[in-house]
Design a protein around this motif. Sequence first.
Motif, PDB file in Angstrom:
ATOM      1  N   MET A  79       0.931  -1.244   0.115  1.00  0.00           N
ATOM      2  CA  MET A  79       0.047  -0.129   0.158  1.00  0.00           C
ATOM      3  C   MET A  79       0.761   1.302   0.130  1.00  0.00           C
ATOM      4  O   MET A  79       1.837   1.288   0.529  1.00  0.00           O
ATOM      5  CB  MET A  79      -0.842  -0.131   1.177  1.00  0.00           C
ATOM      6  N   THR A 132      -8.535   3.996   3.801  1.00  0.00           N
ATOM      7  CA  THR A 132      -7.923   3.136   2.928  1.00  0.00           C
ATOM      8  C   THR A 132      -8.652   2.916   1.637  1.00  0.00           C
ATOM      9  O   THR A 132     -10.038   2.479   1.875  1.00  0.00           O
ATOM     10  CB  THR A 132      -7.682   1.832   3.667  1.00  0.00           C
ATOM     11  N   LEU A 133      -8.094   2.704   0.582  1.00  0.00           N
ATOM     12  CA  LEU A 133      -8.756   2.438  -0.671  1.00  0.00           C
ATOM     13  C   LEU A 133      -8.213   1.010  -1.145  1.00  0.00           C
ATOM     14  O   LEU A 133      -7.297   0.673  -1.144  1.00  0.00           O
ATOM     15  CB  LEU A 133      -8.399   3.565  -1.634  1.00  0.00           C
ATOM     16  N   ASP A 134      -8.972   0.320  -1.620  1.00  0.00           N
ATOM     17  CA  ASP A 134      -8.729  -0.910  -2.446  1.00  0.00           C
ATOM     18  C   ASP A 134      -8.277  -0.366  -3.916  1.00  0.00           C
ATOM     19  O   ASP A 134      -8.259   0.638  -4.467  1.00  0.00           O
ATOM     20  CB  ASP A 134      -9.836  -1.903  -2.595  1.00  0.00           C
ATOM     21  N   GLU A 135      -7.863  -1.529  -4.814  1.00  0.00           N
ATOM     22  CA  GLU A 135      -7.233  -1.118  -6.163  1.00  0.00           C
ATOM     23  C   GLU A 135      -8.244  -0.456  -7.131  1.00  0.00           C
ATOM     24  O   GLU A 135      -7.848   0.192  -8.013  1.00  0.00           O
ATOM     25  CB  GLU A 135      -6.809  -2.579  -6.982  1.00  0.00           C
ATOM     26  N   ASN A 136      -9.635  -0.503  -6.771  1.00  0.00           N
ATOM     27  CA  ASN A 136     -10.643  -0.124  -7.684  1.00  0.00           C
ATOM     28  C   ASN A 136     -10.955   1.313  -7.166  1.00  0.00           C
ATOM     29  O   ASN A 136     -11.741   1.964  -7.818  1.00  0.00           O
ATOM     30  CB  ASN A 136     -12.042  -0.921  -7.606  1.00  0.00           C
ATOM     31  N   ASN A 147     -12.378   2.119  -4.152  1.00  0.00           N
ATOM     32  CA  ASN A 147     -13.426   1.944  -3.161  1.00  0.00           C
ATOM     33  C   ASN A 147     -12.922   2.017  -1.659  1.00  0.00           C
ATOM     34  O   ASN A 147     -11.762   1.734  -1.306  1.00  0.00           O
ATOM     35  CB  ASN A 147     -14.350   0.372  -3.074  1.00  0.00           C
ATOM     36  N   LEU A 160     -12.110   1.014   1.943  1.00  0.00           N
ATOM     37  CA  LEU A 160     -11.996  -0.196   2.793  1.00  0.00           C
ATOM     38  C   LEU A 160     -12.346   0.209   4.064  1.00  0.00           C
ATOM     39  O   LEU A 160     -12.914  -0.389   4.862  1.00  0.00           O
ATOM     40  CB  LEU A 160     -11.013  -0.983   2.537  1.00  0.00           C
ATOM     41  N   THR A 161     -11.603   1.069   4.681  1.00  0.00           N
ATOM     42  CA  THR A 161     -11.607   1.674   6.000  1.00  0.00           C
ATOM     43  C   THR A 161     -11.878   3.105   6.107  1.00  0.00           C
ATOM     44  O   THR A 161     -11.169   3.974   5.312  1.00  0.00           O
ATOM     45  CB  THR A 161     -10.545   1.146   6.697  1.00  0.00           C
ATOM     46  N   PRO A 178      -8.798   5.095  -9.081  1.00  0.00           N
ATOM     47  CA  PRO A 178      -7.690   4.382  -8.554  1.00  0.00           C
ATOM     48  C   PRO A 178      -6.457   4.821  -8.479  1.00  0.00           C
ATOM     49  O   PRO A 178      -5.954   5.812  -9.242  1.00  0.00           O
ATOM     50  CB  PRO A 178      -7.673   3.097  -9.630  1.00  0.00           C
ATOM     51  N   LYS A 197      -3.574  -0.654  -3.553  1.00  0.00           N
ATOM     52  CA  LYS A 197      -4.254   0.044  -2.426  1.00  0.00           C
ATOM     53  C   LYS A 197      -3.578   1.155  -2.031  1.00  0.00           C
ATOM     54  O   LYS A 197      -2.261   1.254  -2.270  1.00  0.00           O
ATOM     55  CB  LYS A 197      -4.119  -1.120  -1.483  1.00  0.00           C
ATOM     56  N   SER A 251      -3.791   4.557   0.963  1.00  0.00           N
ATOM     57  CA  SER A 251      -4.064   5.231   2.360  1.00  0.00           C
ATOM     58  C   SER A 251      -3.892   6.816   2.050  1.00  0.00           C
ATOM     59  O   SER A 251      -3.132   7.153   1.463  1.00  0.00           O
ATOM     60  CB  SER A 251      -3.470   5.015   3.519  1.00  0.00           C
TER      61      SER A 251
END
Length: 111
Positions: free
Chosen positions: A21, A57-61, A63, A65-66, A91, A100, A102
Motif C-alpha cells: 500500500m 484506505t482504498l482498494d485497487e478500484n 473503493n 475499505l476503512t 484508482p 491499495k 491510504s
Amino acid sequence: ANAAKNSPESHPTDKTQPAQMISVGALNSRAVRLKTPLYPVGARKIGVQGRVEVQITLDENGNVLTAKAISGNAVFYAAAENAARGSKFQPVLVNNQPVKASGFLVYNFTL
C-alpha cells in the motif's frame, strides 16, 4: 511457463512492488463521488462547527475499505466516517497498475 501472476521482474524483496500500500495524502480531489456528511442534529442545534480529518484506505478500484476520523470535534466523527465510506475515488496507479492506497479526507462542518 511462469505460473505466478506477477511479472518476472517482481521479486518479494523488491520494495517497488505494487502489492504494498502507498500513502497519497489528501484524497478529496481524487474523488469520483464525494459523499456529503449529514450534519448531526445536536451539533446544529447548539451551533457547533468544525473540521474533521478522516484517514481512509482504498482498494485497487478506488473503493473505501476503512474510514477512521483522526482529528477534529468528536461530535462529527460518525457523520464524517459514514460519508467517507460512501465515497468513491479514482484508482491510485503505480507503474500503471492499480494499488491499495491510504490517505485522508477533510470535511468542514459549517452552518
